[in-house]
Design an enzyme around this catalytic site. Structure first.
Site, short mmCIF file in Angstrom:
data_model
loop_
_atom_site.label_atom_id
_atom_site.label_comp_id
_atom_site.label_asym_id
_atom_site.label_seq_id
_atom_site.Cartn_x
_atom_site.Cartn_y
_atom_site.Cartn_z
N HIS A 207 34.88 12.36 -0.94
CA HIS A 207 33.69 13.17 -0.63
C HIS A 207 32.64 12.31 0.08
O HIS A 207 31.74 11.74 -0.56
CB HIS A 207 33.13 13.78 -1.91
CG HIS A 207 32.16 14.90 -1.67
ND1 HIS A 207 32.15 16.05 -2.44
CD2 HIS A 207 31.17 15.05 -0.76
CE1 HIS A 207 31.18 16.84 -2.00
NE2 HIS A 207 30.57 16.25 -0.98
N HIS B 179 29.98 12.05 3.57
CA HIS B 179 29.35 12.68 4.74
C HIS B 179 29.11 11.60 5.79
O HIS B 179 28.29 10.71 5.59
CB HIS B 179 28.03 13.36 4.34
CG HIS B 179 28.23 14.48 3.37
ND1 HIS B 179 28.55 15.76 3.78
CD2 HIS B 179 28.21 14.52 2.02
CE1 HIS B 179 28.70 16.55 2.72
NE2 HIS B 179 28.51 15.81 1.62
N LEU B 180 29.85 11.70 6.91
CA LEU B 180 29.73 10.68 7.96
C LEU B 180 28.68 11.03 9.01
O LEU B 180 28.32 10.18 9.84
CB LEU B 180 31.09 10.44 8.63
CG LEU B 180 32.15 9.71 7.79
CD1 LEU B 180 33.47 9.63 8.55
CD2 LEU B 180 31.67 8.31 7.41
N HIS C 274 31.74 17.40 -7.19
CA HIS C 274 30.54 16.97 -7.94
C HIS C 274 30.10 17.87 -9.10
O HIS C 274 28.98 18.35 -9.12
CB HIS C 274 29.36 16.76 -6.98
CG HIS C 274 29.10 17.85 -5.98
ND1 HIS C 274 28.90 19.17 -6.32
CD2 HIS C 274 29.01 17.81 -4.63
CE1 HIS C 274 28.69 19.87 -5.22
NE2 HIS C 274 28.77 19.08 -4.19
N ASP D 41 30.03 11.53 -2.83
CA ASP D 41 29.12 12.46 -2.13
C ASP D 41 28.09 11.66 -1.31
O ASP D 41 26.91 11.99 -1.28
CB ASP D 41 28.43 13.42 -3.11
CG ASP D 41 27.88 14.66 -2.40
OD1 ASP D 41 28.04 14.79 -1.16
OD2 ASP D 41 27.25 15.50 -3.08
N PHE E 222 18.37 16.72 0.03
CA PHE E 222 19.12 16.31 -1.16
C PHE E 222 20.09 15.18 -0.82
O PHE E 222 20.68 15.16 0.26
CB PHE E 222 19.96 17.49 -1.66
CG PHE E 222 19.16 18.66 -2.18
CD1 PHE E 222 18.66 18.65 -3.48
CD2 PHE E 222 18.95 19.78 -1.40
CE1 PHE E 222 17.95 19.74 -3.98
CE2 PHE E 222 18.24 20.87 -1.88
CZ PHE E 222 17.74 20.85 -3.17
ZN LIG Z 1 28.27 19.61 -2.22
ZN LIG Z 2 28.68 16.78 -0.26
#
Ligand SMILES: [Zn+2]
Ligand SMILES: [Zn+2]
Length: 432
Positions: free
Chosen positions: A63, A65-66, A235, A308, A326
């Site tokens: 998980h 995020h790039l 998550h 995450d 977030f």
């Molecule tokens: Zn999420």
């Molecule tokens: Zn995420």
């Protein structure tokens, strides 16, 4: 490149291995393990002394995020995979909520090609479930599978329409792929930014109830049962979610779950200073929730730890709490947090680390297994259990610095990372 990892403690529960042994890497594969490794090594082999080190099958983050394409100011394939290598990961799964959303075969191809050119570790694309992740029309899942997407998710939000969620699960099942669900009932969350309870009330922050996650965990599990689709829960953050997963596993439903380091090692009390780096989706919960998450991880209810990793620009995180975005970065702190708070604290052994950061996450998404055995692909993490880590702004390879763990002093970190037989982290330095 021929590489001899000498004298490390190899831990791989897939083969019941836990002991000191040499390991020889040749032509992207593990050529030998044990006494024959040093004997078979050519004279020009690169020798790494792994005395006192722990050698694990390569870690994977399912998980990440790039941010590329669209927010290259926050992270890129290049910087994000450098951060992954620095954190001990040999592979990451890239979530699709970029700009534009990764919802077609050509978007997946872009990411695959970019990763081939600039990636330091493997990048497994995750495609969107619905067009632009709007929850209204099924995305081109077949095209994305053909281009290399390994799983599908509308991460960032949930699909509000249960009929649409059923249809995408039906469709995904036809391709034998996994649906990753971000479980959030947006109507129940409203403007919530912090766990609904005593702390949110005292701080005057709009509350985000545990139920907003749990109703969607229950719904998504029920729909997985109805459709036969493989479901992975992103998550999870509450004791109630852990109980739902435990119950569904007992009933034999094909569901897996991940927990983040921040939900394991921080609670809502960490918001007392209104630090926006600790503003999360889902929010940090109570100490009771964190204890239930740890219990779930220890008994296998929760399959794996995932970061995450959510890089954000400083000027956005510097906004007031209610409007800041977030998320926290996570790739570079996950392993040091796990070694510090789980292994050195006596809750987990090294085989447990291999299970939750390498073996189980691969199994959850059907990724190729990696094992410390001759013939296997050489994706390997060597970690120094006693390395001292100061989490400062200078510590990071990530383009962003929004870590919820800034200021932490941790013990244990990756020292070498081998991907496809190549050293991408050496003596703690990326690309050496
Ligand atoms: Zn999420
Ligand atoms: Zn995420």
């Amino acid at each position: 490149m021929t590489l001899l990892l000498r004298g490390g403690r190899l831990v791989d529960p897939q083969s019941g291995r836990d002991g000191i042994a040499d390991l020889l890497v040749k032509d992207a594969r593990i050529a030998a393990v044990g006494e024959s490794a040093a004997a078979d090594a050519p004279k020009n082999a690169t020798v790494i002394d792994c005395t006192g080190m722990i050698v694990l099958p390569g870690l994977v983050d399912v998980h990440t995020h790039l941010r590329e394409p669209g927010r290259e100011d926050e992270e890129t394939v290049a910087s994000g995979t450098r951060a992954a290598a620095h954190g001990g990961f040999t592979a990451v799964c890239a979530m699709p909520n970029t700009l534009p959303v990764c919802d077609t075969g050509s978007h997946v191809r872009f990411l695959v090609e970019r990763a081939e050119e600039q990636g330091v570790v493997r990048v497994y694309p995750v495609g969107a479930l619905t067009a632009r992740s709007k929850g209204e029309a099924i995305a081109e899942i077949g095209d994305m599978v053909a281009e290399g997407a390994v799983a599908f998710s509308d991460d960032g939000s949930d699909i509000a329409d249960s009929g649409m969620m059923r249809r995408v699960m039906d469709y995904a099942r036809g391709f034998g792929t996994t649906v990753i669900a971000h479980c959030e009932d947006a109507a129940l969350v409203g403007k919530g930014v912090a766990n609904e309870g005593v702390v949110s009330t005292r701080m005057g922050l709009p509350g985000w109830p545990a139920a907003a996650e749990e109703v969607m965990v229950a719904r998504n599990i029920r729909l997985a049962e109805l459709t036969g689709c493989r479901l992975h829960l992103a998550h999870i953050s509450t004791a109630g979610s852990v109980a739902l997963v435990r119950d569904s596993k007992a009933r034999g439903i094909g569901v897996t779950a991940e927990v983040t380091p921040h939900h394991l090692f921080l609670t809502e009390d960490a918001l007392e200073t209104y630090d926006t780096n600790r503003k999360m989706n889902p929010p940090l919960r109570t100490a009771e929730d964190a204890a239930a998450l740890l219990d779930g991880l220890l008994d296998g209810t929760i399959d794996c730890i995932a970061t995450d990793h959510a890089p954000h620009a400083a000027h956005e995180k510097e906004l007031e709490f209610e409007v800041a975005p977030f998320g926290t970065t996570g790739l570079e702190t996950a392993l040091p947090l796990v070694t510090t708070h789980l292994v050195h604290a006596g809750k987990f052994d090294w085989a447990g680390v291999a299970r939750v950061l390498s073996i189980a996450p691969r199994a959850a998404l059907g990724l190729p297994a990696v094992a410390l055995e001759a013939g296997n692909i050489a994706d390997i993490t060597v970690l120094d259990p006693d390395a001292s880590i100061s989490v400062t702004r200078e510590f990071f390879e990530s383009r962003s610095r929004n870590s919820a763990f800034l200021g932490n002093e941790l013990k244990g970190a990756a020292r070498e990372v081998v991907v496809d037989g190549k050293l991408v982290l050496r003596d703690g330095t990326v690309g050496a």
